[in-house]
Design a protein around this motif. Structure first.
Motif, short mmCIF file in Angstrom:
data_model
loop_
_atom_site.label_atom_id
_atom_site.label_comp_id
_atom_site.label_asym_id
_atom_site.label_seq_id
_atom_site.Cartn_x
_atom_site.Cartn_y
_atom_site.Cartn_z
N TRP A 214 0.79 -1.23 -0.10
CA TRP A 214 -0.16 0.05 0.05
C TRP A 214 0.80 1.30 -0.11
N ASP A 215 1.88 1.10 0.68
CA ASP A 215 2.80 2.47 0.70
C ASP A 215 3.58 2.68 -0.77
N ASP A 216 3.22 1.78 -1.64
CA ASP A 216 4.01 2.23 -3.06
C ASP A 216 3.08 3.00 -3.76
N ILE A 217 1.98 3.33 -3.22
CA ILE A 217 0.96 4.32 -3.78
C ILE A 217 1.05 5.73 -3.58
N GLN A 218 1.13 6.81 -4.55
CA GLN A 218 1.30 8.15 -4.02
C GLN A 218 0.07 8.56 -3.39
N PRO A 219 0.36 9.12 -2.28
CA PRO A 219 -0.88 9.82 -1.48
C PRO A 219 -1.99 10.42 -2.20
N ALA A 220 -1.33 11.45 -3.38
CA ALA A 220 -2.14 12.14 -4.24
C ALA A 220 -2.70 11.45 -5.19
N ALA A 221 -2.57 10.21 -5.56
CA ALA A 221 -3.10 9.38 -6.48
C ALA A 221 -4.29 8.74 -5.77
N VAL A 222 -3.95 8.19 -4.50
CA VAL A 222 -4.99 7.64 -3.44
C VAL A 222 -6.16 8.67 -3.55
N LYS A 223 -5.95 10.09 -3.03
CA LYS A 223 -6.99 11.04 -2.86
C LYS A 223 -7.69 11.13 -3.99
N THR A 224 -7.21 11.06 -5.03
CA THR A 224 -7.98 11.55 -6.42
C THR A 224 -8.72 10.45 -6.69
N ALA B 120 -5.92 17.02 -10.53
CA ALA B 120 -5.25 15.55 -10.84
C ALA B 120 -6.19 14.85 -11.41
N ASN B 121 -5.87 13.84 -12.08
CA ASN B 121 -6.69 12.90 -12.56
C ASN B 121 -5.77 11.65 -12.95
N VAL B 122 -6.60 10.31 -12.88
CA VAL B 122 -5.87 9.35 -13.05
C VAL B 122 -5.78 8.56 -14.53
N LEU C 88 -10.49 17.48 -8.49
CA LEU C 88 -10.78 17.06 -9.72
C LEU C 88 -11.24 18.07 -10.86
N TRP C 89 -11.39 17.72 -12.18
CA TRP C 89 -11.71 18.59 -13.04
C TRP C 89 -13.32 18.95 -12.89
N PHE C 90 -13.55 20.03 -13.77
CA PHE C 90 -14.93 20.51 -13.72
C PHE C 90 -16.00 19.43 -14.08
N GLU C 91 -15.87 18.57 -15.07
CA GLU C 91 -16.97 17.53 -15.35
C GLU C 91 -16.92 16.22 -14.68
N ALA C 92 -15.90 16.17 -13.81
CA ALA C 92 -15.46 14.73 -13.05
C ALA C 92 -16.52 14.19 -12.66
#
Length: 433
Positions: free
Chosen positions: A130-140, A321-323, A391-395
């Motif tokens: 789990w620690d190999d995932i970027q916190p910002a990506a988790v949040k997104t 951000a987006n994934v 997130l972006w406007f239309e997310a």
């Protein structure tokens, strides 16, 4: 940068303009009733080359052992009607091990409720990666899906890229407030330089400026409040954001004919020095690092987050951000061999995608990443420091509202549609969706 998809395909990935069409599924010999996965099947849209190539590279390199036990098998489909395909396969318990999950969260949420989507937070924690995932990506991912249940093979941040030489030549300091940004645009236009390059034909590069303003004015939950029914786009504070961007258009800061400028032309305007600033996601690094396309030079490009709005609740370190096109994992085909693959991917994908392709993912890069282009390094550093992403406007919009937003963005900035009416049209689609 090698193996970069056409910009258009990246645009689709990153914005989910085709909302429900990004979900793909295809049988892969992974029927749950046959007792686990026969292969490590992935179904993905055919123009998403980056993820396909990186997984193939891992299958012959770092994850060779995992691949011998469960061979990687990739199926591709064009982006058209594939959401129906994934629903059909889910109904037959025949989803592939991994499948493209799309930018609009609704279908993945539905499949999740039906027990079809693997809980990746729990799984990756159990696997010890789990620690190999970027916190910002988790949040997104959590912002999009309510939980962490897709693999962030791609991770993009967004902001304003600027031409250092053009700003310096006109004695403009990098803006940190919205008022400074508008003042900089006025100065540039006065000197005969187009302040902002923007692809008005696609619409979304303009609507992202609206969400940028909203997040700085109202805070990172501005659009979640609309999705939850606690606020409406027709509320004065929301209309104010649309008006701010309409005003940029009225002042001529996007140059002439913004509504007919497509993505490729927008990139080209910036990379040939015809425009000083360009709001875009980090997927554009491929073009920025391409010497044949970038005539201003990569060293001459800087990155600034969307600036703060005076008296606003948001801050500039809350990065949109987006994934990209995330990938979900089938809960019904999960077994220890799939777990081994997920584990190996979490540990190795981040560094591999940076080294091989100069592309940023939602996995922390551990190990050899080679020598990164400075801009890519800057993006990577920004991501590792980001804890709150927006997130972006239309997310969080439905398909109809997304389309309405993007087709009316150019009329908003060219003055043929008022900010009030622009927001009213989208809100009507949200109310009826």
């Amino acid at each position: 940068m090698h193996h970069t998809p056409k910009p258009r395909s990246l645009v689709i990935l990153a914005t989910a303009t085709t909302a429900g069409l990004l979900l793909s599924g295809c049988g892969g010999g992974t029927n749950a009733s046959s007792g686990g996965a026969k292969d490590y099947s992935l179904t993905i849209n055919d123009d998403n080359h980056i993820v396909q190539q990186e997984l193939k590279t891992l299958s012959t390199g770092a994850c060779k052992t995992q691949n011998a036990a469960l061979p990687l098998k990739i199926q591709t489909l064009p982006i058209s009607n594939v959401d129906q395909k994934v629903q059909l396969l889910a109904g037959q318990d025949a989803l592939p091990v991994q499948f493209a999950a799309g930018g609009t969260p609704e279908l993945t949420k539905t499949l999740d409720k039906a027990g079809q989507v693997l809980d990746l937070e729990k799984t990756l924690k159990d696997l010890g990666v789990w620690d190999d995932i970027q916190p910002a990506a988790v949040k997104t991912v959590q912002n999009l899906y309510g939980k962490f249940n897709v693999m962030p093979y791609q991770f993009n941040i967004e902001g304003i890229w600027y031409n250092k030489q053009l700003l310096a030549a006109h004695h403009i300091a990098v803006p940190t407030t919205y008022d400074e940004l508008v003042a900089a645009a006025a100065k540039l236009k006065g000197a005969g330089v187009t302040p902002f390059s923007a692809a008005g034909k696609e619409g979304w590069p303009l609507t992202r400026l609206i969400s940028g303003y909203l997040y700085r004015e109202l805070g990172p939950d501005a659009l979640q409040a609309v999705a939850d029914g606690k606020a409406k786009l027709t509320d004065p504070a929301y209309v104010k954001a649309a008006q701010a961007i309409a005003d940029l258009g009225k002042a001529g800061y996007f140059g002439k004919g913004v509504g007919s400028i497509d993505y490729d032309t927008g990139v080209q305007q910036f990379l040939t020095g015809k425009a000083a600033m360009f709001y875009m996601g980090s997927w554009a690094l491929g073009d920025f690092n391409d010497k044949t396309k970038n005539q201003v030079g990569a060293d001459n490009i800087g990155f600034m987050p969307f600036p703060t709005v005076s008296g606003g609740k948001g801050s500039a370190d809350q990065i949109p951000a987006n994934v990209g096109l995330p990938v979900a994992v089938s809960a019904k085909s999960y077994d220890s061999k799939v777990g081994d693959w997920l584990s190996c991917t979490a540990k190795n994908y981040g560094a591999a995608s940076l080294k091989d392709q100069g592309t940023v993912s939602g996995f922390k890069p551990s190990g050899d990443i080679g020598t990164l282009p400075p801009l890519t390094q800057e993006v990577q550093d920004t991501i590792s420091k980001t804890t709150t992403s927006t997130l972006w406007f239309e997310a969080l919009f439905n398909t109809k509202a997304t389309e309405t937003s993007q087709t009316n963005a150019a009329p908003l900035v060219n003055g043929s549609l008022s900010a009030q009416d622009f927001m009213k049209k989208i809100q009507a689609d949200l109310d009826n969706g």
